[in-house]
Design a protein around this motif. Structure first.
Motif, PDB file in Angstrom:
ATOM      1  N   ASN A 139      28.348  50.269  50.555  1.00 39.19           N
ATOM      2  CA  ASN A 139      29.694  50.065  51.057  1.00 39.19           C
ATOM      3  C   ASN A 139      30.456  51.155  50.500  1.00 39.19           C
ATOM      4  OD1 ASN A 139      30.180  48.366  48.723  1.00 39.19           O
ATOM      5  ND2 ASN A 139      30.512  47.075  49.548  1.00 39.19           N
ATOM      6  N   ALA A 163      34.021  45.388  52.541  1.00 36.64           N
ATOM      7  CA  ALA A 163      34.047  46.271  52.456  1.00 36.64           C
ATOM      8  C   ALA A 163      32.861  47.176  53.119  1.00 36.64           C
ATOM      9  CB  ALA A 163      33.943  47.393  51.373  1.00 36.64           C
ATOM     10  N   SER A 204      36.295  51.747  54.013  1.00 33.21           N
ATOM     11  CA  SER A 204      36.942  51.072  53.621  1.00 33.21           C
ATOM     12  C   SER A 204      36.759  49.719  52.813  1.00 33.21           C
ATOM     13  CB  SER A 204      37.718  50.321  54.450  1.00 33.21           C
ATOM     14  OG  SER A 204      38.862  49.723  54.708  1.00 33.21           O
ATOM     15  N   GLY A 205      38.083  49.465  51.285  1.00 29.14           N
ATOM     16  CA  GLY A 205      37.480  48.324  51.088  1.00 29.14           C
ATOM     17  C   GLY A 205      37.389  46.701  52.188  1.00 29.14           C
ATOM     18  N   ASP A 206      38.720  46.699  53.041  1.00 29.78           N
ATOM     19  CA  ASP A 206      38.920  45.503  54.077  1.00 29.78           C
ATOM     20  C   ASP A 206      38.196  45.976  55.072  1.00 29.78           C
ATOM     21  OD1 ASP A 206      39.639  43.577  55.144  1.00 29.78           O
ATOM     22  OD2 ASP A 206      41.568  43.067  54.322  1.00 29.78           O
ATOM     23  N   TRP A 222      32.363  50.843  47.275  1.00 32.97           N
ATOM     24  CA  TRP A 222      32.433  50.156  46.022  1.00 32.97           C
ATOM     25  C   TRP A 222      30.959  50.825  45.830  1.00 32.97           C
ATOM     26  CZ3 TRP A 222      36.706  50.236  45.886  1.00 32.97           C
ATOM     27  CH2 TRP A 222      37.602  49.676  46.785  1.00 32.97           C
TER      28      TRP A 222
END
Length: 311
Positions: free
Chosen positions: A229, A191, A195-197, A231
Motif C-alpha cells: 500500500n 490505504a 491513496s491513504g483512504d 505506506w
C-alpha cells in the motif's frame, strides 16, 4: 449461540469471512526478493522501498527494521457513537464517531514462521508441547512438525498461522512492540497502492471481497505476495486475517453480566442500519469475524503483525 456458530464456521476454514485469503493475481507486485538463510530457518526479507506519499507526514523517528511509518489519521468505526457503547469506544467523541490515530510504526509483513521460531527458542513456555491450555486451544501451531521444527507445512517465509491472541501479544512484547489496535490496523489497511483512504473506492472493496470469498490454501503464500500500500505495508488484505489488540471490543459490553444484550441491532440482519458506510461489506465481515473470536482461539487463516508507538 450465534457467536459460537459463526466462530465454528470461520475457524473450520470454510469459504466464508475468515476462511483465509489467497495471493493477489500475478503481476500485482514484484515478488523478486533477496533471501539470506541463517541455518535452516531464518529468512531475510527485502527492505521497503521509500514511499514518496508518506514523505513529510510520517513520525519523526526512523522506522525500526522491517517496519513502516504510518502517518496520523482517523479511524471511522463502522457505527457512529449513538450506535456504540461509550464504555468501549471512549475516543469516539466527534459527531462522526472518528477516533484519532496518532503516528505509529507497523510491520511491513505479517510475522513469519521463521520470526516466531526465533521467539520460541528463547521462550520455551510458548512452544507447542509446553504452552498452558488457557493460552491456546489444541490447534496451536498444529501445522508445525515439532516444537522447534516448522516443517514443510510451515516454510520460513510464510505467514505464521494457528497462533492465539495470547501468543501473538507475547511475541510483540518480546520484540518491544504491541499488537496494533483495531483503529491502527483499520487506518493502515484502508490505504490502497496510491491513496491513504480507499474505503469508498468500489474497486478496492470488490478486490477485498473477492479474496474473502476464496478458501485458504493448505500452505499460505509467502509474505509480500499481495499488494504494497501507499505506506509501504504488504498483505493487509489478501493473505491471512490478523489479530488486533482489542479484538474483543466488537460486541462485548465490557461486563459479562450484561453481555446478553450484545447490541443485537448491530449483530443481526439490521446490522447495516446506522453504519457509517452500509456498502462496506468487507468491514462488516471483519467486525463479525473479530466478534467471534476468543483469545485462546487459533485458525489456519489467522496470523498477526506487530506495531510500535501510537498509544
Amino acid at each position: 449461540m450465534a457467536r459460537r456458530i459463526l466462530a465454528m464456521l470461520l475457524l473450520a476454514g470454510l469459504a466464508l469471512p475468515g476462511a483465509g485469503l489467497p495471493a493477489a493475481p500475478a503481476g500485482t507486485v514484484d515478488r523478486t526478493r533477496d533471501r539470506a538463510v541463517d541455518g535452516a530457518v531464518q529468512a531475510t526479507l527485502p527492505p521497503p522501498q521509500p514511499t514518496a506519499a508518506a514523505a513529510g507526514v510520517t513520525p519523526a523517528e526512523r522506522p525500526p527494521p522491517r517496519m513502516a511509518a504510518i502517518p496520523a489519521g482517523v479511524y471511522r468505526p463502522l457505527y457512529k457513537p449513538s450506535e456504540l457503547n461509550p464504555q468501549r469506544h471512549p475516543g469516539a467523541t466527534a459527531p462522526s464517531g472518528e477516533i484519532p490515530v496518532a503516528p505509529f510504526f507497523l510491520d511491513i509483513y505479517p510475522v513469519t514462521n521463521a520470526d516466531y521460531l526465533a521467539f520460541l527458542r528463547g521462550n520455551g513456555k510458548w512452544q507447542r508441547s509446553r504452552i498452558a491450555r488457557i493460552f491456546a486451544d489444541t490447534g496451536y501451531l498444529n501445522s508445525w512438525a515439532g516444537d522447534l521444527e516448522p516443517g514443510p507445512q510451515a516454510p520460513p517465509e510464510r505467514p505464521l498461522v494457528n497462533v492465539s491472541w495470547f501468543a501473538a501479544r507475547a511475541y510483540c512484547q518480546w520484540r518491544g512492540g504491541h499488537l496494533p489496535t483495531t483503529a491502527q490496523w483499520e487506518h493502515a489497511a484502508s490505504a490502497t497502492e496510491t491513496s491513504g483512504d480507499g474505503r469508498f473506492d468500489p474497486a478496492f472493496a470488490q478486490r477485498i471481497l473477492a479474496w474473502y470469498a476464496r478458501p485458504m490454501p493448505a500452505v499460505p503464500p509467502p509474505v509480500g505476495s499481495v499488494f504494497r500500500n501507499v505506506w509501504g505495508v504488504y498483505d493487509l488484505h489478501g493473505l491471512v486475517w490478523e489479530w488486533v489488540r482489542d479484538f474483543n471490543t466488537a460486541l462485548v459490553s465490557g461486563e459479562s453480566r450484561g453481555d446478553s444484550g450484545l447490541e443485537r441491532g448491530i449483530y443481526c440482519a439490521a446490522g447495516s442500519i446506522g453504519a457509517v458506510n452500509g456498502n462496506d461489506y468487507a468491514a462488516f465481515m471483519r467486525y463479525a469475524f473479530r466478534s467471534s473470536l476468543e483469545a485462546s482461539y487459533t485458525a489456519a487463516s489467522l496470523g498477526f503483525r506487530c506495531a510500535q508507538g501510537g498509544g
